[in-house]
Scaffold this motif. Structure first.
Motif, short mmCIF file in Angstrom:
data_model
loop_
_atom_site.label_atom_id
_atom_site.label_comp_id
_atom_site.label_asym_id
_atom_site.label_seq_id
_atom_site.Cartn_x
_atom_site.Cartn_y
_atom_site.Cartn_z
N ARG A 194 0.84 -1.21 0.00
CA ARG A 194 0.00 0.00 0.00
C ARG A 194 0.86 1.24 0.00
O ARG A 194 1.91 1.26 0.64
CB ARG A 194 -0.88 0.03 1.25
N PRO A 195 0.41 2.31 -0.66
CA PRO A 195 1.14 3.57 -0.54
C PRO A 195 1.07 4.05 0.90
O PRO A 195 0.14 3.70 1.62
CB PRO A 195 0.39 4.53 -1.47
N ILE A 253 8.84 7.80 -2.27
CA ILE A 253 7.84 7.49 -1.24
C ILE A 253 6.55 7.23 -2.00
O ILE A 253 5.96 8.16 -2.56
CB ILE A 253 7.65 8.67 -0.26
N ARG A 254 6.16 5.98 -2.08
CA ARG A 254 4.95 5.67 -2.86
C ARG A 254 3.75 6.36 -2.21
O ARG A 254 3.60 6.35 -0.99
CB ARG A 254 4.72 4.16 -2.91
N GLY A 255 2.94 6.97 -3.05
CA GLY A 255 1.79 7.70 -2.53
C GLY A 255 2.05 9.20 -2.51
O GLY A 255 1.16 9.99 -2.22
N THR A 256 3.31 9.60 -2.81
CA THR A 256 3.62 11.03 -2.95
C THR A 256 4.31 11.24 -4.30
O THR A 256 4.44 10.30 -5.08
CB THR A 256 4.59 11.51 -1.85
N GLN A 257 4.75 12.49 -4.54
CA GLN A 257 5.43 12.80 -5.80
C GLN A 257 6.86 12.25 -5.84
O GLN A 257 7.49 12.23 -6.89
CB GLN A 257 5.51 14.32 -5.98
N LEU A 291 5.69 8.08 8.31
CA LEU A 291 5.44 7.22 7.15
C LEU A 291 5.38 5.76 7.60
O LEU A 291 6.38 5.07 7.62
CB LEU A 291 6.56 7.39 6.11
N LYS A 292 4.18 5.32 8.00
CA LYS A 292 4.10 3.96 8.55
C LYS A 292 3.26 3.05 7.67
O LYS A 292 2.57 3.51 6.80
CB LYS A 292 3.53 4.01 9.96
#
Lengths: 307, 133
Positions: free
Chosen positions: A207-208, A235-239, A306-307
């Motif tokens: 998951r991001p 960082i998956r889920g961000t740019q 970031l967890k």
């Protein structure tokens, strides 16, 4: 964190530890015989019988070592096929790349889906795992002493290693081949977990990340992008999608930072951001000596979230 | 040509002695060739094999081992006779071509024993490891 081959937590390490104990016992026995004979030769009065001397020299110097070595060879060779055999079809597959001086870890989920993390390997207890190993620069060597033997990682070539953890716990992995200035600071955490917890963790990994919405964390995220950290880190889920440095998705749940070097906490993180080159000499990440401490602390807060 | 200081009539010429020294090299060379042949066979067969089946390797190395041990045994037997030739008693350390021949024979015999052990150790590996993994 145990890093000992003599406290095995994996099938291969158990076999290697057993062999070590047998070899040590044999070595002690031979030492006692040799020293005993030397003492006898020195203290026995009078002339020694030449025939007996010849028998001891040839028997003890050539025949006995040959028998011992043959025995050891015959005891250790049958261990090899099991250690070298690939993990059964359908086993968990983890790709590990050695990079000076950290570890790029990629889990294969399903058929194609690969998910990247860094410097932290989690494994399910009681299941075989297949590692595919390579290097992005120089020769490294992948070793988790508590779980099994070590295997070299070579640029342009894929090697493999099968491990089968038998005990839950946190262990340490190391680079076992000198690879440059910070070689000794190239370590990683290995967490062996119950299979169901592992499955949940792996699901979570795909998951991001969800970043914290606290004001400090939001400010930290802004600094992270303003300073340009995202050029190297993803960082998956961000740019952020850089691939030069370790992936930082779920960074907050990792036990340590800087490849197993320091415990993952606020102070260490601030120190790492502002004094990178002092903590790990020769590292590629630039040190932000001039960064305001408040700003570094906010970035740390963002990363911790970031967890 | 004979040794001028020798008081007995030598039975071995120096030319023969020189040839015997070459015999000394045969057992270790046989081991080296056996080792290289085994190594190359494993590397080539495993690289080309798709199934990773090691049976052809085992058969090939069994043949190499039998041939190598045969050669080493032959040289060992020959050198043993060389060592024992004549009726002189040990130690064979006189400065005569006969004693030198006996000495070379003994050295060759010991090297043959060492080479046969080394050859067997090489062969043991494929006996226990039956796949290309």
């Amino acid at each position: 964190m145990p890093q000992s081959t003599l406290q095995p937590a994996g099938q291969a390490a158990e076999a290697i530890a057993l062999l070590f104990y047998w070899m040590s016992a044999g070595a002690v026995l031979i030492w006692i015989i040799v020293v005993g004979l030397a003492v006898y030769a020195i203290y026995q009065p009078g002339q020694h019988n030449p025939q007996t001397i010849k028998r001891w020299v040839i028997g003890g110097g050539a025949v006995f070592p040959t028998i011992v070595l043959t025995g050891l060879l015959c005891a250790s060779l049958p261990m090899m096929p099991e250690l070298q055999r690939p993990a059964p079809e359908g086993s968990l597959e983890v790709h590990v790349s050695g990079v000076r001086w950290w570890w790029r870890i990629t889990y294969r989920v399903g058929d194609e889906h690969l998910v990247e993390t860094a410097n932290e390997i989690r494994l399910p207890v009681g299941r075989p795992v297949e590692f595919k190993l390579d290097s992005e620069d120089v020769i490294h060597s992948f070793w988790i002493p508590a779980l099994g033997g070590k295997v070299d990682m070579m640029p342009g070539r894929q090697t493999r290693l099968k491990l089968h953890p038998t005990r839950v716990g946190t262990f340490r992995g190391v680079c076992a081949e000198f690879c440059g200035a910070a070689h000794a600071q190239m370590n990683f955490d290995v967490v062996v977990m119950p299979a169901d917890e592992f499955d949940a963790w792996l699901k979570q990994l795909t998951r991001p990340t969800a970043s914290s919405q606290e004001p400090d964390a939001v400010a930290g995220e802004n600094h992270f992008f303003a300073v340009g950290c995202h050029a190297c880190h993803a960082i998956r889920g961000t740019q952020a999608s850089g691939s030069m440095g370790p992936d930082l998705t779920h960074f907050g749940s990792r036990p340590s930072i800087a490849a197993g070097l320091l415990p993952n906490n606020r102070d260490n993180l601030v120190r790492w951001i502002t004094e990178t080159d002092l903590v790990k000499p020769g590292v590629d990440m630039p040190a932000f000596h001039a960064m305001d401490r408040q700003q570094a602390a906010e970035i740390a807060t963002f990363l911790e979230g970031l967890k | 040509m004979t040794d001028a200081t020798d008081t007995t009539t030598p039975t071995v010429s120096y030319r023969a002695l020189r040839n015997h020294i070459l015999w000394l090299l045969i057992p270790p060379t046989t081991w080296a060739i056996h080792f290289l042949a085994s190594y190359l066979t494993i590397a080539i067969v495993c690289a080309k094999s798709e199934t990773g089946d090691a049976m052809p390797i085992r058969i090939a190395i069994a043949v190499y081992t039998l041939v190598a041990l045969g050669v080493i045994a032959l040289v060992g037997w020959h050198s043993h006779r060389q060592h024992r030739h004549g009726d002189a008693s040990p130690p064979h350390d006189g400065n005569t071509s006969d004693d030198q021949l006996r000495f070379i024979g003994y050295a060759t015999l010991l090297l043959a024993a060492l080479s046969s052990v080394a050859t067997l150790f090489t062969a043991l590996v494929v006996l226990f490891i039956g796949s290309c993994d």
